[in-house]
Design an enzyme around this catalytic site. Structure first.
Site, mmCIF file in Angstrom:
data_model
loop_
_atom_site.group_PDB
_atom_site.id
_atom_site.type_symbol
_atom_site.label_atom_id
_atom_site.label_comp_id
_atom_site.label_asym_id
_atom_site.label_seq_id
_atom_site.Cartn_x
_atom_site.Cartn_y
_atom_site.Cartn_z
ATOM 1 N N ASN A 103 -34.507 21.066 35.026
ATOM 2 C CA ASN A 103 -34.671 22.126 36.019
ATOM 3 C C ASN A 103 -34.276 21.681 37.421
ATOM 4 O OD1 ASN A 103 -35.953 24.690 37.151
ATOM 5 N ND2 ASN A 103 -37.192 23.112 38.121
ATOM 6 N N TYR A 171 -22.795 25.456 44.023
ATOM 7 C CA TYR A 171 -23.906 25.566 43.081
ATOM 8 C C TYR A 171 -23.441 26.163 41.752
ATOM 9 C CZ TYR A 171 -28.577 26.908 41.345
ATOM 10 O OH TYR A 171 -29.708 27.056 40.595
ATOM 11 N N ALA A 173 -20.414 26.269 40.548
ATOM 12 C CA ALA A 173 -19.488 25.355 39.874
ATOM 13 C C ALA A 173 -20.245 24.237 39.160
ATOM 14 C CB ALA A 173 -18.503 24.767 40.891
ATOM 15 N N LYS A 175 -23.324 24.346 38.057
ATOM 16 C CA LYS A 175 -24.057 24.901 36.923
ATOM 17 C C LYS A 175 -23.115 25.257 35.766
ATOM 18 C CE LYS A 175 -28.384 24.895 38.308
ATOM 19 N NZ LYS A 175 -29.405 24.071 37.621
#
Length: 268
Positions: A103, A171, A173, A175
């Site tokens: 996470n 972000y 990219a 993920k």
């Protein structure tokens, strides 16, 4: 008709994590904390891992005060040695890992034309490299144990469908890379009984989202009228429940899946 005790026992067997050892990264606040709480409620022994060690300890104390079993660990997921120590700590404290929830991420925002190379690198170093390092360390230990395991990666619906413009380029990219790891690891380690899946949250009513909205001019598809068919942001617990599904025996025949928990945004 089954009585409530029979139904409860059946659900506990299907969705429970009794005596399983779970590591949740980025678990000191927001979605990660909600996942850690929920896992503890269904029987897991949870390692609350976070870069903020004090906040991780506070979250673990809260879980234990409510009857759960938890321990806190400070970790920098972008650092090999720190990740190894996290898994070593888990082994010393609770035994071998059964479930990993990746996470933790760098959730900073930056406008495209103002984004520095350092900001881009920091995003990938934590969000993508960190997921890689944690997964590799956990998979090695799961293979050695020989009883399989489950990894749940927290991605974003922005990895497959643009949500907001400008501030999320790095972000999304990173993920998308996390989703690629999900598919690769799921395929390679299925024979070891290790399942790997991604959850793609849409908008969540969390502390982080509120801070972002107050600091940036948010624009793009996600905020368009009617673009979220369920017409609201998710409560973090709703996303945590999807994570529990992938961690639990209820999803025993599911691996390599990329599942949006976005109120229908991705099909609107």
């Amino acid at each position: 008709m089954y009585d409530t005790s029979q139904v409860g026992a059946r659900l506990a067997g299907v969705y429970g994590l009794t005596d399983k050892v779970a590591v949740v990264t980025g678990a000191a606040q927001g979605l990660g904390r909600e996942i850690a709480r929920l896992f503890a409620q269904v029987g897991a022994r949870v390692v609350v891992a976070d870069l903020n060690g004090d906040a991780a300890r506070a979250a673990a104390v809260e879980i234990e005060s409510n009857g759960g079993v938890a321990a806190a660990a400070r970790v920098d997921i972008a650092d090999d040695a720190s990740v190894k120590e996290l898994l070593d700590f888990t082994g010393r404290t609770f035994g071998s890992i059964d479930t990993l929830v990746n996470n933790a991420a760098n959730r900073s925002k930056a406008e495209l034309f103002e984004m520095t190379r350092e900001q881009w690198d920091a995003m990938l170093n934590v969000t993508l490299r960190g997921t890689f390092l944690c997964s590799r360390e956990a998979i090695g230990r799961m293979k050695a144990k020989g009883n399989g395991g489950s990894i749940v990666n927290i991605s974003t619906v922005g990895s497959v469908h643009t949500t907001i413009w400008g501030v999320n380029v790095h972000y999304d990219a990173a993920k998308a890379g996390v989703d690629s790891l999900t598919r690769s690891f799921a395929s390679e380690f299925a024979a070891d009984g290790i399942r790997v899946n991604s959850i793609l949250p849409g908008g969540m009513a969390s502390e982080g989202a509120q801070q972002i909205s107050s600091a940036y001019r948010i624009r793009g598809p996600m905020i368009g009228t009617g673009r979220i068919p369920l017409a609201r942001m998710a409560n973090p617990l709703e996303v945590a429940q999807a994570v529990l599904f992938f961690a639990s025996p209820a999803s025993s025949y599911i691996t390599g899946q990329i599942v949006a928990v976005d109120g229908g945004f991705s099909v609107s």
